[in-house]
Scaffold this motif. Structure first.
Motif, PDB file in Angstrom:
ATOM      1  N   UNK A   1       0.855  -1.194   0.000  1.00 11.62           N
ATOM      2  CA  UNK A   1       0.000   0.000   0.000  1.00 11.62           C
ATOM      3  C   UNK A   1       0.891   1.245   0.000  1.00 11.62           C
ATOM      4  N   UNK A   2       0.713   2.091  -1.010  1.00 11.27           N
ATOM      5  CA  UNK A   2       1.540   3.286  -1.152  1.00 11.27           C
ATOM      6  C   UNK A   2       1.085   4.404  -0.220  1.00 11.27           C
ATOM      7  N   UNK A   3       1.862   5.487  -0.223  1.00 10.42           N
ATOM      8  CA  UNK A   3       1.599   6.589   0.688  1.00 10.42           C
ATOM      9  C   UNK A   3       0.828   7.745   0.086  1.00 10.42           C
ATOM     10  N   UNK A   4       0.786   8.808   0.836  1.00 12.12           N
ATOM     11  CA  UNK A   4       0.028  10.015   0.481  1.00 12.12           C
ATOM     12  C   UNK A   4       0.668  10.731  -0.704  1.00 12.12           C
ATOM     13  N   UNK A   5      -0.170  11.166  -1.650  1.00 13.85           N
ATOM     14  CA  UNK A   5       0.319  11.954  -2.766  1.00 13.85           C
ATOM     15  C   UNK A   5       1.163  11.185  -3.757  1.00 13.85           C
ATOM     16  N   UNK A   6       1.151   9.855  -3.675  1.00 13.34           N
ATOM     17  CA  UNK A   6       1.902   9.035  -4.616  1.00 13.34           C
ATOM     18  C   UNK A   6       0.957   7.990  -5.207  1.00 13.34           C
ATOM     19  N   UNK A   7       1.527   7.077  -5.980  1.00 12.41           N
ATOM     20  CA  UNK A   7       0.737   5.996  -6.564  1.00 12.41           C
ATOM     21  C   UNK A   7       1.451   4.671  -6.320  1.00 12.41           C
ATOM     22  N   UNK A   8       0.917   3.623  -6.933  1.00 13.26           N
ATOM     23  CA  UNK A   8       1.456   2.269  -6.738  1.00 13.26           C
ATOM     24  C   UNK A   8       2.944   2.148  -7.055  1.00 13.26           C
ATOM     25  N   UNK A   9       3.436   2.993  -7.935  1.00 15.01           N
ATOM     26  CA  UNK A   9       4.846   2.887  -8.339  1.00 15.01           C
ATOM     27  C   UNK A   9       5.796   2.991  -7.153  1.00 15.01           C
ATOM     28  N   UNK A  10       5.379   3.697  -6.104  1.00 15.35           N
ATOM     29  CA  UNK A  10       6.218   3.822  -4.916  1.00 15.35           C
ATOM     30  C   UNK A  10       6.619   2.453  -4.371  1.00 15.35           C
ATOM     31  N   UNK A  11       5.752   1.468  -4.517  1.00  8.68           N
ATOM     32  CA  UNK A  11       5.945   0.159  -3.900  1.00  8.68           C
ATOM     33  C   UNK A  11       6.835  -0.785  -4.721  1.00  8.68           C
ATOM     34  N   UNK A  12       7.122  -0.435  -5.960  1.00  8.20           N
ATOM     35  CA  UNK A  12       7.804  -1.387  -6.841  1.00  8.20           C
ATOM     36  C   UNK A  12       9.187  -1.778  -6.332  1.00  8.20           C
TER      37      UNK A  12
ATOM     38  N   UNK B   1      -1.458  -2.339  -4.609  1.00 10.39           N
ATOM     39  CA  UNK B   1      -2.836  -1.858  -4.737  1.00 10.39           C
ATOM     40  C   UNK B   1      -2.920  -0.337  -4.775  1.00 10.39           C
ATOM     41  N   UNK B   2      -4.081   0.127  -5.236  1.00  8.46           N
ATOM     42  CA  UNK B   2      -4.457   1.538  -5.150  1.00  8.46           C
ATOM     43  C   UNK B   2      -5.605   1.662  -4.146  1.00  8.46           C
ATOM     44  N   UNK B   3      -5.954   2.893  -3.811  1.00  7.91           N
ATOM     45  CA  UNK B   3      -7.087   3.116  -2.903  1.00  7.91           C
ATOM     46  C   UNK B   3      -7.734   4.463  -3.232  1.00  7.91           C
ATOM     47  N   UNK B   4      -8.931   4.623  -2.759  1.00  7.09           N
ATOM     48  CA  UNK B   4      -9.767   5.790  -3.112  1.00  7.09           C
ATOM     49  C   UNK B   4      -9.008   7.112  -3.007  1.00  7.09           C
ATOM     50  N   UNK B   5      -9.230   7.952  -4.017  1.00  8.38           N
ATOM     51  CA  UNK B   5      -8.705   9.324  -4.071  1.00  8.38           C
ATOM     52  C   UNK B   5      -7.201   9.414  -4.276  1.00  8.38           C
ATOM     53  N   UNK B   6      -6.562   8.322  -4.735  1.00 11.34           N
ATOM     54  CA  UNK B   6      -5.120   8.394  -4.977  1.00 11.34           C
ATOM     55  C   UNK B   6      -4.778   8.759  -6.419  1.00 11.34           C
ATOM     56  N   UNK B   7      -5.779   9.043  -7.213  1.00 18.05           N
ATOM     57  CA  UNK B   7      -5.547   9.413  -8.605  1.00 18.05           C
ATOM     58  C   UNK B   7      -5.656   8.255  -9.568  1.00 18.05           C
ATOM     59  N   UNK B   8      -5.690   7.024  -9.065  1.00 23.05           N
ATOM     60  CA  UNK B   8      -5.845   5.834  -9.898  1.00 23.05           C
ATOM     61  C   UNK B   8      -7.127   5.081  -9.557  1.00 23.05           C
ATOM     62  N   UNK B   9      -7.411   4.956  -8.277  1.00 22.70           N
ATOM     63  CA  UNK B   9      -8.640   4.302  -7.823  1.00 22.70           C
ATOM     64  C   UNK B   9      -9.800   5.296  -7.915  1.00 22.70           C
ATOM     65  N   UNK B  10     -11.043   4.816  -7.743  1.00 28.77           N
ATOM     66  CA  UNK B  10     -12.193   5.727  -7.827  1.00 28.77           C
ATOM     67  C   UNK B  10     -12.134   6.853  -6.800  1.00 28.77           C
ATOM     68  N   UNK B  11     -12.774   7.932  -7.161  1.00 27.90           N
ATOM     69  CA  UNK B  11     -12.850   9.101  -6.295  1.00 27.90           C
ATOM     70  C   UNK B  11     -14.077   8.975  -5.399  1.00 27.90           C
TER      71      UNK B  11
END
Length: 385
Positions: A156-167, A183-193
């Motif tokens: 699970x990535x952090x604030x203001x970033x996306x899944x790429x952080x975890x690679x 994974x992504x999660x709500x409001x991260x720019x990739x998952x649903x808003x």
């Protein structure tokens, strides 16, 4: 009496204006806490030598760090990889370019220094596929890196970033035979808003992580290891104590985690030059259901619920915390406090210098060894792997 009335006439509007100014500052500060932010440029590119394949940057506590990093920019290249520091003075740092920059390329001055390093899963040269996880927020995109074990890692990535952080973590975990679900999660720019499009700091986002556990279990997992980066650590910890699947959570790994939001927000307020009582008032506004909405939040932020030092007794899975003493963004204080109150569960090896979520970049060997050795010690992977 006339002079008194005159003084009151002057003073009352002044008091009202002062109160309005304070209220504005409180709500503006609170709004910044819950509003997703775009990547901020924090460094300037001063020169690029395409012959020697070097780049000169303004010197900051991040750009002077040894190791491998990334740099977001605009122009011909949206992202370049950086290697060793070749030279430095009081104002500048010259580093090796690991991305080939061609002569004549347009590279703008404004840039953002990053610990991501990898941007796409294909860069890892491992089998992977894109999947969708059905969560209460809607279908959340994820990357699945399959492997043979029935114990999956959910990152699970952090604030203001996306899944790429975890690679960065995928190679060591894959080498240990563990499938990775990033994974992504709500409001991260990739998952649903969500309706308001703002963060709840883990109080609601953890449901998306819980949905990822359900996905893993439906696709062959028998146990899961949760791994959270920065704010992702807050999501993971909330999942660990609240999930209906908590009996299958075998272990938790946290990199530069938010363990207690109050500690983090007070630190960041001081760094930004905001004095008390403004940070306390902003957090108070976010805790109240009425003023939280005035602050842009979708509902009250339950800071007590998000304080995992206070809730440490509820944890029952072993926890590995990787946190640099020199984080500079999320202080390690709450991580140490959690380790102190739950020494039976928490392992926290010492790291310094590395800054926020950059331990892998600064000390890849130490970071990967700490994870691999700890997973073996927990019986998550065999000693021979």
């Amino acid at each position: 009496m006339k002079s008194l009335r005159h003084a009151v006439a002057i003073a009352v509007p002044a008091v009202i204006a002062a109160g309005a100014a304070v209220a504005f500052a409180v709500f503006a500060t609170a709004r910044r806490v819950v509003t997703p932010t775009a990547r901020l440029n924090d460094v300037e590119i001063l020169a690029v030598d395409t012959g020697a394949q070097t780049i000169e940057l303004t010197r900051t506590p991040d750009t002077e760090l040894p190791g491998r990093y990334g740099l977001f920019t605009t122009g011909t290249y949206g992202y370049v990889k950086l290697g060793a520091v070749l030279s430095a003075d009081a104002r500048t740092v010259r580093r090796k370019l690991l991305t080939q920059v061609e002569p004549g390329a347009n590279v703008d001055r404004a840039a953002a220094f990053s610990g991501w390093y990898y941007v796409t899963p294909s860069e890892l040269h491992l089998p992977w596929e894109s999947v969708l996880i059905g969560s209460p927020a809607g279908p959340c995109p994820a990357w699945l890196f399959p492997a043979e074990s029935s114990t999956w890692v959910i990152q699970v990535h952090g604030r203001g970033t996306t899944r790429s952080e975890c690679l960065r973590a995928v190679p060591v975990l894959h080498a240990l035979g563990l499938p990775n679900l990033v994974v992504s999660y709500r409001n991260d720019g990739e998952a649903p808003r969500s309706r308001g499009g703002v963060y709840a700091l883990g109080a609601s986002e953890w449901h998306d992580v819980d949905a990822a556990i359900g996905y893993a279990l439906r696709h062959g997992a028998e146990r899961v290891v949760l791994m959270g980066w920065s704010m992702g650590g807050a999501l993971v910890l909330q999942t660990a104590v609240s999930s209906v699947h908590r009996d299958v959570i075998a272990a938790v790994i946290l990199d530069s985690p938010v363990v207690d939001w109050r500690t983090v927000l007070r630190f960041q307020a001081r760094e930004a030059g905001l004095r008390e009582p403004l940070p306390a008032l902003a957090m108070g506004a976010l805790e109240n259901s009425v003023t939280a909405r005035l602050s842009g939040a979708e509902g009250a932020i339950p800071f007590d619920q998000l304080d995992m030092v206070a809730r440490a007794s509820e944890l029952d899975a072993p926890v590995l915390i990787l946190h640099s003493e020199d984080d500079g963004f999320v202080p390690a204080d709450a991580s140490h406090a959690l380790a102190a109150v739950r020494p039976d569960l928490v392992t926290m090896p010492s790291f310094t210098v590395a800054r926020h979520t950059k331990i892998w970049n600064y000390d890849e060997t130490g970071w990967t060894t700490a994870i691999a050795d700890w997973l073996r010690a927990q019986g998550i992977v065999d000693d021979g792997v």
